[in-house]
Design an enzyme around this catalytic site. Structure first.
Site, mmCIF file in Angstrom:
data_model
loop_
_atom_site.group_PDB
_atom_site.id
_atom_site.type_symbol
_atom_site.label_atom_id
_atom_site.label_comp_id
_atom_site.label_asym_id
_atom_site.label_seq_id
_atom_site.Cartn_x
_atom_site.Cartn_y
_atom_site.Cartn_z
ATOM 1 N N PHE A 15 12.308 -3.474 2.147
ATOM 2 C CA PHE A 15 12.297 -2.996 3.527
ATOM 3 C C PHE A 15 11.674 -4.024 4.470
ATOM 4 O O PHE A 15 11.533 -3.772 5.662
ATOM 5 C CB PHE A 15 11.488 -1.695 3.640
ATOM 6 N N SER A 16 11.268 -5.187 3.931
ATOM 7 C CA SER A 16 10.493 -6.141 4.728
ATOM 8 C C SER A 16 11.252 -6.644 5.950
ATOM 9 O O SER A 16 10.692 -6.718 7.051
ATOM 10 C CB SER A 16 10.065 -7.333 3.864
ATOM 11 N N LYS B 34 4.949 -13.850 -7.796
ATOM 12 C CA LYS B 34 3.617 -13.855 -7.190
ATOM 13 C C LYS B 34 2.627 -14.747 -7.934
ATOM 14 O O LYS B 34 1.675 -15.267 -7.334
ATOM 15 C CB LYS B 34 3.077 -12.431 -7.082
ATOM 16 N N ASN C 109 1.104 -13.360 -2.379
ATOM 17 C CA ASN C 109 2.250 -12.644 -1.805
ATOM 18 C C ASN C 109 2.543 -13.099 -0.371
ATOM 19 O O ASN C 109 3.484 -12.614 0.240
ATOM 20 C CB ASN C 109 2.027 -11.127 -1.833
ATOM 21 N N ASP D 16 -1.571 -8.231 -0.447
ATOM 22 C CA ASP D 16 -1.370 -7.007 -1.227
ATOM 23 C C ASP D 16 -2.711 -6.305 -1.429
ATOM 24 O O ASP D 16 -2.803 -5.081 -1.371
ATOM 25 C CB ASP D 16 -0.783 -7.333 -2.606
ATOM 26 N N ALA E 284 1.226 -8.091 -8.962
ATOM 27 C CA ALA E 284 0.814 -6.925 -8.179
ATOM 28 C C ALA E 284 -0.385 -6.237 -8.823
ATOM 29 O O ALA E 284 -1.299 -5.774 -8.136
ATOM 30 C CB ALA E 284 1.979 -5.950 -8.041
ATOM 31 N N LEU F 289 3.521 1.654 -6.436
ATOM 32 C CA LEU F 289 3.718 0.558 -5.497
ATOM 33 C C LEU F 289 5.172 0.456 -5.047
ATOM 34 O O LEU F 289 5.459 -0.127 -4.001
ATOM 35 C CB LEU F 289 3.266 -0.767 -6.109
ATOM 36 N N TYR G 125 8.473 1.645 -3.264
ATOM 37 C CA TYR G 125 8.684 2.492 -2.087
ATOM 38 C C TYR G 125 10.159 2.765 -1.819
ATOM 39 O O TYR G 125 10.500 3.472 -0.869
ATOM 40 C CB TYR G 125 8.043 1.851 -0.843
#
Length: 242
Positions: free
Chosen positions: A15-16, A65, A86, A101, A127, A202, A204
């Site tokens: 969704f970034s 990451k 990140n 994050d 993450a 985490l 979404y």
């Protein structure tokens, strides 16, 4: 035009771009654009930077990451301590890695989980490193869970009803359940969850993963990663504009 973007292997779930595009429109930011850059391997990053000289900031998602770190010129102190990046700031071709994050997760968890009971952290990737750093800061003890048992790490088959009974917070840091594989979830004994449990995913997209659906069916409190996404995105924006 300043360019920003997200690098990862598969970005169809993200969704970034929508988040930043809407932010730019809402706040009247007309000199910035945000794009998605799928990389088959992280070794392609230098070529991307050479091809896109207008890039001044990048977000990093799975599975890069940790892998991105050797390619950066410098690491922020917190990112070095966490061992995962990140967010990348690019200034005159020089790259500096950060971890937002940690900020996004810690702030959202404090509102969601007011207790100090033990946590299970599902996954051991980049993450998970930000998550465990935040848990350390909040004084919440935790146990890592992975597909294979290791040092200070349980395997999923080790998660007995008794283990679940003594760990009220369960955090999924893996991509299991992420679109388009929404029919997957970490292999837990979900029938032993109770209303005393808190499940944080985490992931979404979808907003209600199978992991969270199982938790909700047991009466547990649930939260997805959207609030964390927004928090880390705003922290990244601050870094890029500092």
């Amino acid at each position: 035009m300043r360019k920003f973007g997200l690098i990862g292997r598969k970005l169809g779930h993200s969704f970034s771009k929508r988040y930043f595009t809407e932010k730019f429109a809402r706040e009247g930011i007309t000199d910035a654009a945000y794009e998605l850059y799928e990389l088959e391997q992280i070794a392609q990053l230098p070529a991307l930077l050479a091809k896109e000289p207008a890039l001044v900031g990048l977000n990093v998602t799975v599975p890069y990451k940790e892998e991105v770190i050797p390619l950066l010129d410098e690491l922020d102190e917190a990112a070095a301590r966490i061992g995962a990046v990140n967010t990348i700031r690019i200034t005159n071709g020089r790259t500096v890695g950060y971890n937002t994050d940690y900020v996004g997760f810690k702030n959202s968890l404090e509102k969601f989980y007011p207790l100090k009971h033990k946590a299970l952290v599902l996954g051991t990737g980049g993450a998970a490193k930000a998550v465990t750093a935040a848990l350390d800061a909040l004084g919440i003890s935790y146990t890592l869970v992975s597909r294979t048992e290791g040092v200070n790490t349980l395997s999923y088959r080790d998660i007995t009803p008794d283990v679940l009974r003594h760990h009220h917070l369960i955090i999924n840091t893996t991509p299991l359940g992420m679109y388009p594989e929404a029919d997957t979830c970490p292999p837990l004994l979900y029938e032993h969850l109770t209303p005393e449990h808190f499940l944080y995913d985490l992931v979404y997209n979808p907003e209600q993963t199978l992991f969270l659906q199982h938790g909700k069916a047991a009466g547990a409190a649930t939260l997805n990663g959207l609030e964390m996404l927004y928090g880390q995105a705003e922290a990244a924006w601050s870094i890029w504009n500092a």
